[in-house]
Design an enzyme around this catalytic site. Structure first.
Site, PDB file in Angstrom:
ATOM      1  N   GLU A 188      68.127  27.349  -1.963  1.00 42.86           N
ATOM      2  CA  GLU A 188      68.402  25.933  -2.192  1.00 42.86           C
ATOM      3  C   GLU A 188      67.181  25.225  -2.770  1.00 42.86           C
ATOM      4  O   GLU A 188      66.043  25.617  -2.518  1.00 42.86           O
ATOM      5  CB  GLU A 188      68.798  25.261  -0.874  1.00 42.86           C
ATOM      6  CG  GLU A 188      70.101  25.819  -0.332  1.00 42.86           C
ATOM      7  CD  GLU A 188      70.570  25.152   0.944  1.00 42.86           C
ATOM      8  OE1 GLU A 188      71.756  24.824   1.012  1.00 42.86           O
ATOM      9  OE2 GLU A 188      69.770  24.937   1.868  1.00 42.86           O
ATOM     10  N   CYS A 220      61.944  19.793  -4.639  1.00 38.32           N
ATOM     11  CA  CYS A 220      61.452  20.705  -3.609  1.00 38.32           C
ATOM     12  C   CYS A 220      62.074  22.066  -3.862  1.00 38.32           C
ATOM     13  O   CYS A 220      63.299  22.207  -3.817  1.00 38.32           O
ATOM     14  CB  CYS A 220      61.889  20.127  -2.259  1.00 38.32           C
ATOM     15  SG  CYS A 220      61.564  21.181  -0.865  1.00 38.32           S
ATOM     16  N   CYS A 276      62.666  33.486   5.502  1.00 34.50           N
ATOM     17  CA  CYS A 276      61.225  33.361   5.753  1.00 34.50           C
ATOM     18  C   CYS A 276      60.875  34.317   6.877  1.00 34.50           C
ATOM     19  O   CYS A 276      61.654  34.507   7.808  1.00 34.50           O
ATOM     20  CB  CYS A 276      60.870  31.926   6.152  1.00 34.50           C
ATOM     21  SG  CYS A 276      59.084  31.669   6.288  1.00 34.50           S
ATOM     22  N   CYS A 278      59.066  29.852  12.409  1.00 36.30           N
ATOM     23  CA  CYS A 278      58.622  28.657  13.137  1.00 36.30           C
ATOM     24  C   CYS A 278      59.784  28.162  13.992  1.00 36.30           C
ATOM     25  O   CYS A 278      60.942  28.163  13.548  1.00 36.30           O
ATOM     26  CB  CYS A 278      58.146  27.581  12.174  1.00 36.30           C
ATOM     27  SG  CYS A 278      56.746  28.166  11.208  1.00 36.30           S
ATOM     28  N   CYS A 307      62.304  25.343  12.724  1.00 35.76           N
ATOM     29  CA  CYS A 307      62.722  25.382  11.316  1.00 35.76           C
ATOM     30  C   CYS A 307      63.982  26.214  11.142  1.00 35.76           C
ATOM     31  O   CYS A 307      64.055  27.350  11.609  1.00 35.76           O
ATOM     32  CB  CYS A 307      61.584  25.960  10.476  1.00 35.76           C
ATOM     33  SG  CYS A 307      62.039  26.196   8.740  1.00 35.76           S
ATOM     34  N   GLU A 326      57.712  30.906   2.659  1.00 37.26           N
ATOM     35  CA  GLU A 326      56.276  30.604   2.740  1.00 37.26           C
ATOM     36  C   GLU A 326      55.634  31.028   1.411  1.00 37.26           C
ATOM     37  O   GLU A 326      55.501  32.224   1.129  1.00 37.26           O
ATOM     38  CB  GLU A 326      55.681  31.364   3.934  1.00 37.26           C
ATOM     39  CG  GLU A 326      54.182  31.421   3.972  1.00 37.26           C
ATOM     40  CD  GLU A 326      53.490  30.069   3.861  1.00 37.26           C
ATOM     41  OE1 GLU A 326      53.779  29.163   4.651  1.00 37.26           O
ATOM     42  OE2 GLU A 326      52.650  29.923   2.951  1.00 37.26           O
ATOM     43  N   SER A 368      51.212  22.792   7.161  1.00 39.74           N
ATOM     44  CA  SER A 368      52.160  22.500   8.241  1.00 39.74           C
ATOM     45  C   SER A 368      51.413  22.646   9.556  1.00 39.74           C
ATOM     46  O   SER A 368      51.414  23.713  10.157  1.00 39.74           O
ATOM     47  CB  SER A 368      53.336  23.473   8.170  1.00 39.74           C
ATOM     48  OG  SER A 368      54.044  23.264   6.985  1.00 39.74           O
ATOM     49  N   CYS A 427      63.886  18.234   5.221  1.00 34.47           N
ATOM     50  CA  CYS A 427      62.869  19.250   5.523  1.00 34.47           C
ATOM     51  C   CYS A 427      63.327  20.169   6.639  1.00 34.47           C
ATOM     52  O   CYS A 427      63.733  19.695   7.702  1.00 34.47           O
ATOM     53  CB  CYS A 427      61.613  18.597   6.091  1.00 34.47           C
ATOM     54  SG  CYS A 427      60.565  17.911   4.896  1.00 34.47           S
TER      55      CYS A 427
END
Ligand code: SAH
Ligand code: SF4
Length: 376
Positions: free
Chosen positions: A94, A107, A114, A118, A121, A170, A223, A345
């Site tokens: 996306e 973005c 990933c 985290c 997330c 990342e 972050s 986000c």
């Protein structure tokens, strides 16, 4: 026998020149093609009207101009746009366009999924599938420009002015492709987005940070999200490998960091987890102690299906921001954009993966419905 054709998108100028030399074409052709691909945004060789007819027929025998396929394009009530792209191998990613008054930020994603998990997330709940290629990274920008009618490069009043690497994945775990893609995106005779308008966000892949400053040369966002190792180990698990001390030292040494080009510290506001007054004070103290030219970005947590974290109260977020302000730091609160289309986000995830979550929720509900009603 037919050989596989090469996607021209994602090749550097040098690679493009070499690819053309391999079919007997002179270097000036590379310059011409570069202009058509990245300045004009041509989608096919037929559109490249300054090339001879024979050239326009020859090129497609060896090459193609590939963009990610737009599977879905959603617009939020607040004007945020989100694209779901399908890649050549069927994977999905996306990208999000966040409009602001006079400009906007696109973005983009750097990986499918990933590997860093985290805790807060949504992308982190999706396993890592693979790194994006340079073609797929540049392709997101090109497809977004296609959709906004923003070719040729340099048009007045365009929305895609800034690029942020804050989508899925990342970026510093995909260093080489990110570096190559950003070189293409920055090229002044093509897409021409300057390094000052590009921000790379990392969760803290410390060994790659100095190289990022030297070789990629864009603005940096970290972050951070926590000021104590015990908590950051939980929220951003890569902290166990590269704890705060090493991360903050790498920030202080970041080649591009100066007061005129400060490092953005992203801080997701999680209710009763990292939003206390003491945390705000410690945050400011750490920036002073390590001598980091920092500004903050406070991000109220964006919820997603299945998370147990909650967004800090408005009061807590404002109190946090005020403490930092009073201590001399810029600490704007980033208002959530595009939550209704899951574009904010940390909400990004391949739609097919989200569908799995929805299916699971539906199954659970069905099971509850068929369970005997509790006696009152
Ligand atoms: N992997 C990179 C870039 C992508 S994440 C990184 O972690 O920096 C972009 C930003 O969104 C990061 O600061 C991330 O921590 C934050 N984020 C992730 N999930 C979030 C959520 N649910 N709500 C608000 N921000 C979130
Ligand atoms: Fe990966 Fe960034 Fe999400 Fe962490 S916050 S899981 S590093 S995308």
């Amino acid at each position: 026998m037919t050989t596989a054709r090469t996607n021209l998108i994602g090749l550097t100028r040098e690679e493009l020149t070499e690819a053309l030399a391999a079919i007997g074409e002179k270097p000036f052709r590379a310059k011409q093609l570069w202009h058509w691909l990245y300045h004009q945004g041509a989608k096919s060789f037929d559109d490249m009207t300054t090339l001879s007819k024979s050239m326009r027929e020859k090129l497609p025998e060896h090459f193609y101009v590939g963009r990610p396929e737009v599977v879905q394009h959603l617009t939020s009530v607040d004007g945020t746009q989100k694209w779901l792209f399908r890649l050549e191998d069927g994977n999905e990613i996306e990208a999000v366009l966040i409009p602001e008054e006079d400009r906007g930020a696109l973005c983009i994603s750097s990986q499918v999924g990933c590997s860093l998990n985290c805790a807060f997330c949504n992308t982190g709940t999706q396993r890592i599938v693979r790194n994006l290629t340079a073609a797929e990274l540049v392709g997101q920008v090109m497809a977004a420009r296609d959709s906004q009618g923003e070719w040729p490069s340099g048009l007045d009043g365009r929305k895609i002015v800034n690029i942020v690497l804050m989508g899925m994945g990342e970026p510093l775990m995909n260093f080489d492709n990110v570096k190559k893609a950003l070189k293409i995106i920055k090229d002044g005779e093509g897409i021409a987005i300057s390094r000052r308008r590009i921000t790379l966000s990392t969760s803290g892949v410390v060994p790659m940070m100095a190289r990022a400053g030297e070789e990629i040369d864009v603005d940096l966002a970290i972050s951070l999200h926590a000021v104590r190792d015990e908590l950051r180990d939980v929220l951003v698990p890569i902290n166990k490998k590269y704890p705060l001390d090493s991360l903050l030292k790498a920030c202080a040494a970041y080649p591009g960091a100066r007061n005129s080009r400060r490092i953005t510290m992203e801080y997701v506001m999680l209710k009763d987890v990292n939003d206390s007054e003491a945390d705000a004070h410690l945050l400011a103290k750490l920036m002073r102690q390590y001598d980091i030219p920092a500004k903050f970005n406070l991000i109220p947590f964006n919820p997603w299906p299945g998370t147990s974290y909650e967004t800090s109260s408005n009061n807590a977020v404002h109190r946090f921001s005020k403490i930092l302000n009073d201590l001399g730091f810029s600490a704007p609160i980033r208002h959530p954009r595009g939550r209704d289309i899951m574009a904010a986000c940390g909400q990004l995830k391949s739609a097919s993966e989200n569908q799995k979550l929805k299916d699971l929720a539906a199954k659970r509900e069905a099971a509850l419905d068929s369970a005997p009603a509790p006696s009152i």
